[in-house]
Design a protein around this motif. Sequence first.
Motif, PDB file in Angstrom:
ATOM      1  N   ASN A  76       0.821  -1.226   0.000  1.00  0.00           N
ATOM      2  CA  ASN A  76       0.000   0.000   0.000  1.00  0.00           C
ATOM      3  C   ASN A  76       0.848   1.265   0.000  1.00  0.00           C
ATOM      4  O   ASN A  76       0.447   2.294   0.518  1.00  0.00           O
ATOM      5  CB  ASN A  76      -1.017   0.011   1.150  1.00  0.00           C
TER       6      ASN A  76
ATOM      7  N   GLY B 295      -6.088  -0.648   2.943  1.00  0.00           N
ATOM      8  CA  GLY B 295      -5.878  -0.167   4.311  1.00  0.00           C
ATOM      9  C   GLY B 295      -4.819  -0.969   5.032  1.00  0.00           C
ATOM     10  O   GLY B 295      -4.376  -2.025   4.561  1.00  0.00           O
TER      11      GLY B 295
ATOM     12  N   SER C 168     -18.793  -0.076  11.754  1.00  0.00           N
ATOM     13  CA  SER C 168     -17.356  -0.375  11.750  1.00  0.00           C
ATOM     14  C   SER C 168     -16.933  -0.977  13.075  1.00  0.00           C
ATOM     15  O   SER C 168     -16.150  -1.933  13.116  1.00  0.00           O
ATOM     16  CB  SER C 168     -16.552   0.900  11.489  1.00  0.00           C
TER      17      SER C 168
ATOM     18  N   ILE D 213      -8.577  -1.276  13.629  1.00  0.00           N
ATOM     19  CA  ILE D 213      -9.208  -2.097  12.580  1.00  0.00           C
ATOM     20  C   ILE D 213     -10.514  -1.434  12.144  1.00  0.00           C
ATOM     21  O   ILE D 213     -10.790  -1.282  10.951  1.00  0.00           O
ATOM     22  CB  ILE D 213      -9.448  -3.533  13.082  1.00  0.00           C
TER      23      ILE D 213
ATOM     24  N   SER E 130      -9.847   1.496   9.977  1.00  0.00           N
ATOM     25  CA  SER E 130      -9.492   1.120   8.606  1.00  0.00           C
ATOM     26  C   SER E 130     -10.712   0.665   7.819  1.00  0.00           C
ATOM     27  O   SER E 130     -10.842   0.974   6.642  1.00  0.00           O
ATOM     28  CB  SER E 130      -8.464  -0.011   8.618  1.00  0.00           C
ATOM     29  N   LEU E 131     -11.618  -0.068   8.499  1.00  0.00           N
ATOM     30  CA  LEU E 131     -12.790  -0.593   7.797  1.00  0.00           C
ATOM     31  C   LEU E 131     -13.769   0.516   7.431  1.00  0.00           C
ATOM     32  O   LEU E 131     -14.512   0.390   6.466  1.00  0.00           O
ATOM     33  CB  LEU E 131     -13.499  -1.639   8.666  1.00  0.00           C
TER      34      LEU E 131
ATOM     35  N   PRO F 264     -12.119  -0.209   2.680  1.00  0.00           N
ATOM     36  CA  PRO F 264     -11.005  -0.591   1.812  1.00  0.00           C
ATOM     37  C   PRO F 264     -11.364  -1.859   1.053  1.00  0.00           C
ATOM     38  O   PRO F 264     -12.259  -2.606   1.451  1.00  0.00           O
ATOM     39  CB  PRO F 264      -9.875  -0.860   2.803  1.00  0.00           C
TER      40      PRO F 264
ATOM     41  N   LEU G 196      -7.279  -5.229   3.144  1.00  0.00           N
ATOM     42  CA  LEU G 196      -6.805  -4.804   4.466  1.00  0.00           C
ATOM     43  C   LEU G 196      -5.510  -5.544   4.783  1.00  0.00           C
ATOM     44  O   LEU G 196      -5.474  -6.774   4.800  1.00  0.00           O
ATOM     45  CB  LEU G 196      -7.860  -5.090   5.539  1.00  0.00           C
TER      46      LEU G 196
ATOM     47  N   VAL H 282     -13.686  -8.245   2.408  1.00  0.00           N
ATOM     48  CA  VAL H 282     -12.472  -7.522   2.092  1.00  0.00           C
ATOM     49  C   VAL H 282     -11.321  -8.536   2.024  1.00  0.00           C
ATOM     50  O   VAL H 282     -11.335  -9.544   2.727  1.00  0.00           O
ATOM     51  CB  VAL H 282     -12.218  -6.404   3.149  1.00  0.00           C
TER      52      VAL H 282
ATOM     53  N   VAL I 203      -7.875  -9.867   2.877  1.00  0.00           N
ATOM     54  CA  VAL I 203      -6.998  -9.627   4.029  1.00  0.00           C
ATOM     55  C   VAL I 203      -5.627 -10.251   3.766  1.00  0.00           C
ATOM     56  O   VAL I 203      -5.534 -11.391   3.298  1.00  0.00           O
ATOM     57  CB  VAL I 203      -7.605 -10.219   5.326  1.00  0.00           C
TER      58      VAL I 203
END
Lengths: 348, 280
Positions: free
Chosen positions: B73, B110, B151, B182, B185-186, B190, B193, B221, B223
């Motif tokens: 990223n 993220g 979130s 976390i 970020s969520l 994103p 992640l 997402v 991961v």
Amino acid sequence: MTAISETADVTTRPDYPEAGADTASPRLIKQVRERADRTFRLVSSTGGVIVLAIMCLVGIFLTVNAVQAIAAVGPVEFLTTQEWSPETNHFGIAAVLTGTVLIALVALVVALPLSLGTSLFITEVARGGFQRTLVSIVDLMAAVPSVVYGLWGLAFLQNNVIGFAKWLSTWFGWIPIFAVDGADPANPLPNNALYGSSTFIAGLVVALMIVPIMTSMMRESFSRAPIGEREGAYALGATRWGMIRSVVLPFGKGGVIGGTMLGLGRALGETIAIYLIISPIFAINFHILQKGSNSVAALIALRYGESNGFTMSALMAAGLALFILTMIVNFTASTIIGRSRSGAESEA
Amino acid sequence: MKTLFSARTENHDEPDLVEHVQQPGGLVADNISAWFGDHKVLDRVSLSMAAGEVTALIGPSGCGKSTFLRILNRMHEMIPSASLFGEVRLDGDDIYAPSQRITSARRNIGMVFQKANPFPAMSIYDNTISGLKLAGIRATRAEKDLLVEDSLRKASLWDEVKDRLEQPGGGLSGGQQQRLCIARSLAVSPRVLLMDEPCSALDPTSTRRVEETIESLRGQVTVVIVTHNMQQAARVSSQCAFFLAAQNTPGVIVEYGATEAMFAHPQDDRTSDYVNGRFG
């Protein structure tokens, strides 16, 4: 289940009869201090006490010497009289104290954005050798004697800034503080002297003098913003400015306030540069662009040579007022810093 | 999440929350080499991370896992001496292409760090939606409330903090702070992640909560998680890549495949030694 309760009985005070009477009371623990610690304690506490004592001595000295003068005119008249003629027993600090505060405020208004920008540029934008050079140049600015700033302000800056002062008063003269009495914008040959030796120009020079100390304090606090939080902001897609706003500025808030207050303290006490630039008047003048200003420190420097006895006591009284003012500023600063929840503290 | 703001999808020109609810993205690292100054730390590493799956990166310390993750990223380039070769493609688009904005790459991909890094003076509420503010996305109070709850629920933190959302994020325990990160970020939805040893500083209970969170994110997402904990890799991931760097040589991927197969029948002896705890 039984195992758990047994453990509990061991670790808490037993309350069953077989345990007998509870005779336990806290024992005294005497700690023998090491010699190195005793020496360190002695040296450091001596230092602390001496600084405190000097501070108190200055205050006491000023108070004792000022009493005669303040008693002669009364404290109320001393605070509200604008003139300064101890010879005729008619004097007060209304004009000089206002002048001091006005010059300091002008200095702060100019210096705050300048030092914020400089410190952010140094910590967030400049890199490597350029960054180090800038840091030393700013520190070097602090090393320039104030009399040099005063001379430079008088001989160079004033002539070059009068045009701006004129422009400001022409277009913004409707705001009372920018008004200049006797100025006529329509006059094709305006009298430049009207705009010289003013609060504004003195404030500008003082601003340049306080920028270094404000910048160093802010730079120090900004540069300690944790890398983890910076990366956290970047990882959320922050721009550099977004990261600065959400991480660096909140973290450095204490440093910004502290630096500003330090700068304000220095601006209030600045003497020689102001003394060189202003044309002293003993009347409250809120028109910062207009010729004529004054400050407590400049007054003392101006009148010290011709003073003795009662007139000296009057100057001491003015000095005491300045001393108290700076104390108030510093105490306010430490209170604000203490209360503001800076990121620096929660990190600890 | 996908249905959360569907009521507002129509008649909106300004960027709002709806457009930022996205599908998981497939991430491909193609032929990545990386250097710090003259020191090469990764040598021609290629890895494909399937959309919606959990990929674990395992390997001993100093083998370049974290560097690789930070390349995914564009956090790698924050280090002044860092450089790299190769491409990272999010659904086919190279995130290092000149036309790509670094901010949008990081918003799409993220990252959760080893050490929890919430904004300490910001409230829990503001921490959760700090990504919106940083990205300049406007939202109404009701939308924000929804997003915060959603979130925090996803990060299984909601029940613990719902009554003190206005308290500073720095006041939470270590495990809670990590779950707040976390959640944060969520909140920007994103597509991928990245997690850099998210549990290495956490107690077993918090670790379990984080693992449950990862489990629940499957399908929503993509991961990618770096971990030193073999059991954790086995528990949470479906794909696994084993990184290794021999003394004074850059890191490479020794073995890659489905986690179960890799732990049960590793193809490479070094992988076998590592997953069975014989070194590392």
